[in-house]
Design a protein around this motif. Structure first.
Motif, PDB file in Angstrom:
ATOM      1  N   PHE A 293       0.852  -1.184   0.000  1.00  0.00           N
ATOM      2  CA  PHE A 293       0.000   0.000   0.000  1.00  0.00           C
ATOM      3  C   PHE A 293       0.892   1.239   0.000  1.00  0.00           C
ATOM      4  CE2 PHE A 293      -3.178  -2.812   2.223  1.00  0.00           C
ATOM      5  CZ  PHE A 293      -4.200  -2.667   1.303  1.00  0.00           C
ATOM      6  N   ALA A 294       0.339   2.373  -0.455  1.00  0.00           N
ATOM      7  CA  ALA A 294       1.089   3.629  -0.451  1.00  0.00           C
ATOM      8  C   ALA A 294       0.136   4.813  -0.316  1.00  0.00           C
ATOM      9  CB  ALA A 294       1.908   3.771  -1.735  1.00  0.00           C
ATOM     10  N   ILE A 295       0.680   5.955   0.105  1.00  0.00           N
ATOM     11  CA  ILE A 295      -0.049   7.227   0.255  1.00  0.00           C
ATOM     12  C   ILE A 295      -1.337   7.021   1.045  1.00  0.00           C
ATOM     13  CG2 ILE A 295      -0.857   9.315  -0.896  1.00  0.00           C
ATOM     14  CD1 ILE A 295       0.732   8.646  -3.295  1.00  0.00           C
ATOM     15  N   ASN A 296      -1.169   6.725   2.336  1.00  0.00           N
ATOM     16  CA  ASN A 296      -2.315   6.498   3.227  1.00  0.00           C
ATOM     17  C   ASN A 296      -3.266   5.442   2.679  1.00  0.00           C
ATOM     18  OD1 ASN A 296      -1.708   8.414   5.353  1.00  0.00           O
ATOM     19  ND2 ASN A 296      -2.153  10.019   3.844  1.00  0.00           N
ATOM     20  N   GLU A 297      -2.661   4.419   2.092  1.00  0.00           N
ATOM     21  CA  GLU A 297      -3.392   3.262   1.579  1.00  0.00           C
ATOM     22  C   GLU A 297      -4.362   3.617   0.462  1.00  0.00           C
ATOM     23  OE1 GLU A 297      -5.036   1.661   5.145  1.00  0.00           O
ATOM     24  OE2 GLU A 297      -3.064   1.300   6.028  1.00  0.00           O
ATOM     25  N   SER A 298      -4.023   4.683  -0.293  1.00  0.00           N
ATOM     26  CA  SER A 298      -4.850   5.065  -1.434  1.00  0.00           C
ATOM     27  C   SER A 298      -4.328   4.462  -2.737  1.00  0.00           C
ATOM     28  CB  SER A 298      -4.901   6.586  -1.567  1.00  0.00           C
ATOM     29  OG  SER A 298      -3.606   7.124  -1.843  1.00  0.00           O
ATOM     30  N   LEU A 299      -3.089   3.951  -2.719  1.00  0.00           N
ATOM     31  CA  LEU A 299      -2.495   3.325  -3.900  1.00  0.00           C
ATOM     32  C   LEU A 299      -1.977   1.934  -3.563  1.00  0.00           C
ATOM     33  CD1 LEU A 299      -0.259   6.105  -5.551  1.00  0.00           C
ATOM     34  CD2 LEU A 299      -2.580   5.433  -6.183  1.00  0.00           C
ATOM     35  N   VAL A 300      -1.805   1.126  -4.602  1.00  0.00           N
ATOM     36  CA  VAL A 300      -1.101  -0.151  -4.521  1.00  0.00           C
ATOM     37  C   VAL A 300       0.078  -0.074  -5.488  1.00  0.00           C
ATOM     38  CG1 VAL A 300      -1.219  -2.599  -5.081  1.00  0.00           C
ATOM     39  CG2 VAL A 300      -3.084  -1.518  -3.821  1.00  0.00           C
ATOM     40  N   LEU A 301       1.268  -0.458  -5.025  1.00  0.00           N
ATOM     41  CA  LEU A 301       2.476  -0.415  -5.844  1.00  0.00           C
ATOM     42  C   LEU A 301       3.062  -1.815  -5.998  1.00  0.00           C
ATOM     43  CD1 LEU A 301       4.364   2.662  -4.286  1.00  0.00           C
ATOM     44  CD2 LEU A 301       2.607   2.654  -6.069  1.00  0.00           C
ATOM     45  N   SER A 302       3.593  -2.101  -7.192  1.00  0.00           N
ATOM     46  CA  SER A 302       4.233  -3.396  -7.418  1.00  0.00           C
ATOM     47  C   SER A 302       5.114  -3.348  -8.657  1.00  0.00           C
ATOM     48  CB  SER A 302       3.183  -4.499  -7.600  1.00  0.00           C
ATOM     49  OG  SER A 302       3.806  -5.750  -7.843  1.00  0.00           O
ATOM     50  N   GLY A 303       6.168  -4.155  -8.641  1.00  0.00           N
ATOM     51  CA  GLY A 303       6.942  -4.411  -9.837  1.00  0.00           C
ATOM     52  C   GLY A 303       6.232  -5.441 -10.698  1.00  0.00           C
ATOM     53  N   SER A 304       6.825  -5.776 -11.841  1.00  0.00           N
ATOM     54  CA  SER A 304       6.244  -6.736 -12.762  1.00  0.00           C
ATOM     55  C   SER A 304       7.357  -7.587 -13.360  1.00  0.00           C
ATOM     56  CB  SER A 304       5.474  -6.005 -13.865  1.00  0.00           C
ATOM     57  OG  SER A 304       4.939  -6.906 -14.813  1.00  0.00           O
ATOM     58  N   GLU A 305       7.011  -8.806 -13.773  1.00  0.00           N
ATOM     59  CA  GLU A 305       8.030  -9.725 -14.289  1.00  0.00           C
ATOM     60  C   GLU A 305       8.531  -9.375 -15.683  1.00  0.00           C
ATOM     61  OE1 GLU A 305       6.931 -13.806 -14.134  1.00  0.00           O
ATOM     62  OE2 GLU A 305       6.306 -13.729 -12.036  1.00  0.00           O
ATOM     63  N   ASN A 306       7.772  -8.576 -16.431  1.00  0.00           N
ATOM     64  CA  ASN A 306       8.107  -8.382 -17.842  1.00  0.00           C
ATOM     65  C   ASN A 306       8.852  -7.093 -18.139  1.00  0.00           C
ATOM     66  OD1 ASN A 306       5.921  -6.820 -17.242  1.00  0.00           O
ATOM     67  ND2 ASN A 306       4.552  -7.702 -18.787  1.00  0.00           N
ATOM     68  N   ASP A 307       9.202  -6.301 -17.110  1.00  0.00           N
ATOM     69  CA  ASP A 307      10.003  -5.101 -17.341  1.00  0.00           C
ATOM     70  C   ASP A 307      10.532  -4.578 -16.010  1.00  0.00           C
ATOM     71  OD1 ASP A 307       7.865  -3.738 -16.129  1.00  0.00           O
ATOM     72  OD2 ASP A 307       7.000  -3.135 -18.046  1.00  0.00           O
ATOM     73  N   GLY A 308      11.216  -3.439 -16.070  1.00  0.00           N
ATOM     74  CA  GLY A 308      11.794  -2.862 -14.864  1.00  0.00           C
ATOM     75  C   GLY A 308      10.975  -1.733 -14.278  1.00  0.00           C
ATOM     76  N   ARG A 309       9.676  -1.726 -14.553  1.00  0.00           N
ATOM     77  CA  ARG A 309       8.798  -0.673 -14.051  1.00  0.00           C
ATOM     78  C   ARG A 309       8.123  -1.046 -12.733  1.00  0.00           C
ATOM     79  NH1 ARG A 309       7.163   3.423 -17.463  1.00  0.00           N
ATOM     80  NH2 ARG A 309       8.052   3.325 -19.563  1.00  0.00           N
ATOM     81  N   VAL A 310       7.781  -0.019 -11.973  1.00  0.00           N
ATOM     82  CA  VAL A 310       6.890  -0.166 -10.820  1.00  0.00           C
ATOM     83  C   VAL A 310       5.569   0.486 -11.195  1.00  0.00           C
ATOM     84  CG1 VAL A 310       6.423   0.610  -8.465  1.00  0.00           C
ATOM     85  CG2 VAL A 310       8.655  -0.335  -9.049  1.00  0.00           C
ATOM     86  N   ARG A 311       4.488  -0.269 -11.063  1.00  0.00           N
ATOM     87  CA  ARG A 311       3.161   0.204 -11.424  1.00  0.00           C
ATOM     88  C   ARG A 311       2.378   0.615 -10.183  1.00  0.00           C
ATOM     89  NH1 ARG A 311       5.179  -3.039 -15.053  1.00  0.00           N
ATOM     90  NH2 ARG A 311       4.386  -3.173 -17.194  1.00  0.00           N
ATOM     91  N   GLY A 312       1.446   1.540 -10.379  1.00  0.00           N
ATOM     92  CA  GLY A 312       0.574   1.971  -9.303  1.00  0.00           C
ATOM     93  C   GLY A 312      -0.877   1.908  -9.726  1.00  0.00           C
TER      94      GLY A 312
END
Length: 364
Positions: A293-312
């Motif tokens: 969780f992020a920003i007072n639990e208003s977002l979810v953040l994670s990496g992904s197996e197919n690139d070097g990005r972090v998605r929200g």
């Protein structure tokens, strides 16, 4: 109508002191200004989240060779593990922390004196489960502090073990052995120190009420690889190897939201949400990715197996709020952690991401 939260994307710091992939990240407790990182190089490094000279009114990249503040060196290094470090937990008072990995013991460290100094001295306070038949019998994947003086660990031997730090007894306080496969994640809701939530490769999410001696299990659609719990302990974020991260209601086990929302029809691409066009769809079917969780639990953040990005993703709508290209070479970002900001103490919210490249980048 409330405004959709934005994914923080300003690079604050780049930590380059490790020589192997990053497996664990932990911020100091209560919004502290330090970060611990654990790696396959068998070391744990203590660093500042922000470079001392960084001023948020100026360009953080100025004079740093593109490094976002140029604070790549570690303040302290802790070296006693003989195998990759897989998880780290920090005590509430920030004086001690625990680490686990392939050593089959829980290492307890003193933050101030545990690191290796110029004289080569330093080391752990204790090694829970070491040199005893009562410890884990396989790799330990996860660790957490539970209340005052208790550490919880989970491993590939399918058990969750509770350790009393106030006792010199080599035996664990309790062994929870309901799982049929390895324990990948454990979290302890801060609001109730007597509860333990454990995720397993057997596809079960188990909640233990240690005080009442009760366990409840929710069946997930794939092996569980990541957990994060809300501050009010009512919801838990569950990452599974079916390519979805789910926000679950802990009261009745219902799925409140899935990230990303299922495409209809399935689409290999998704909108980036920040004007950069289309990017590969989120993927997680084989690796352990730690989301949060992020920003007072208003977002979810994670990496992904197919690139070097972090998605929200926005918790309320489930929609993408964009992504950050943490590693332009495409190496997976396997660990993402959030530190909440504090207006009273003049600290902004931060997230850190690290993985196969062996570098940790911190964004605000």
């Amino acid at each position: 109508m409330s405004q959709q939260p934005k994914l923080p994307s300003a690079l604050v710091n780049t930590l380059t002191s490790h020589t192997g992939p990053i497996n664990a990240i932990a911020f100091s407790s209560q919004g502290g200004t330090y970060i611990l990182t654990g790696s396959s190089d068998r070391q744990i490094h203590l660093s500042r989240t922000e470079p001392p000279s960084n001023s948020y009114g100026r360009d953080a990249n100025a004079g740093s060779g593109g490094g976002g503040g140029g604070g790549g060196g570690a303040i302290q290094k802790y070296a006693a593990h003989g195998y990759p470090v897989l998880d780290i937990a920090v005590a509430q008072d920030n004086r001690t922390f625990a680490s686990v990995g392939g050593d089959r013991s829980v290492f307890l460290w003193d933050v101030a004196s545990g690191g290796v100094g110029a004289d080569g001295k330093g080391g752990t306070l204790r090694r829970l489960g070491s040199n005893t038949s009562h410890g884990h019998t396989s790799r330990i994947n996860c660790v957490a502090f539970a209340g005052d003086g208790v550490v919880v660990s989970g491993g590939d031997d399918t058990t969750v073990r509770l350790w009393d730090l106030k006792s010199r007894d080599a035996k664990p306080l309790m062994v929870l052995d309901e799982a049929k496969d390895g324990i990948s994640s454990v979290v302890v809701p801060e609001i109730a120190g007597y509860e333990i939530v454990a995720g397993s490769v057997d596809g079960r999410l188990r909640s233990y009420d240690v005080r009442m001696g009760r366990v409840t299990a929710d069946v997930m659609p794939g092996p569980v690889t990541s957990l994060d719990v809300s501050r009010d302990a009512r919801t838990v974020l569950v990452g599974c190897l079916d390519g979805r991260i789910r926000m679950m209601d802990r009261t009745d086990g219902t799925c409140l939201r899935a990230f990303p929302p299922p495409p209809s029809p399935p689409d290999p691409l998704e909108g980036n949400g920040n004007g950069e066009g289309m990017i590969p769809y989120y993927k997680n079917d084989s690796l352990r990715l730690k989301s949060c969780f992020a920003i007072n639990e208003s977002l979810v953040l994670s990496g992904s197996e197919n690139d070097g990005r972090v998605r929200g993703w926005d918790v309320l709508s489930g929609k993408s709020v964009g992504s950050v290209d943490v590693n332009s070479s495409g190496k997976v970002v396997s660990v993402v952690r959030w530190r909440e900001g504090s207006q009273a103490q003049g600290r902004q919210g931060l997230w850190a991401g690290g993985g196969a490249e062996g570098i940790v980048k911190i964004y605000s």
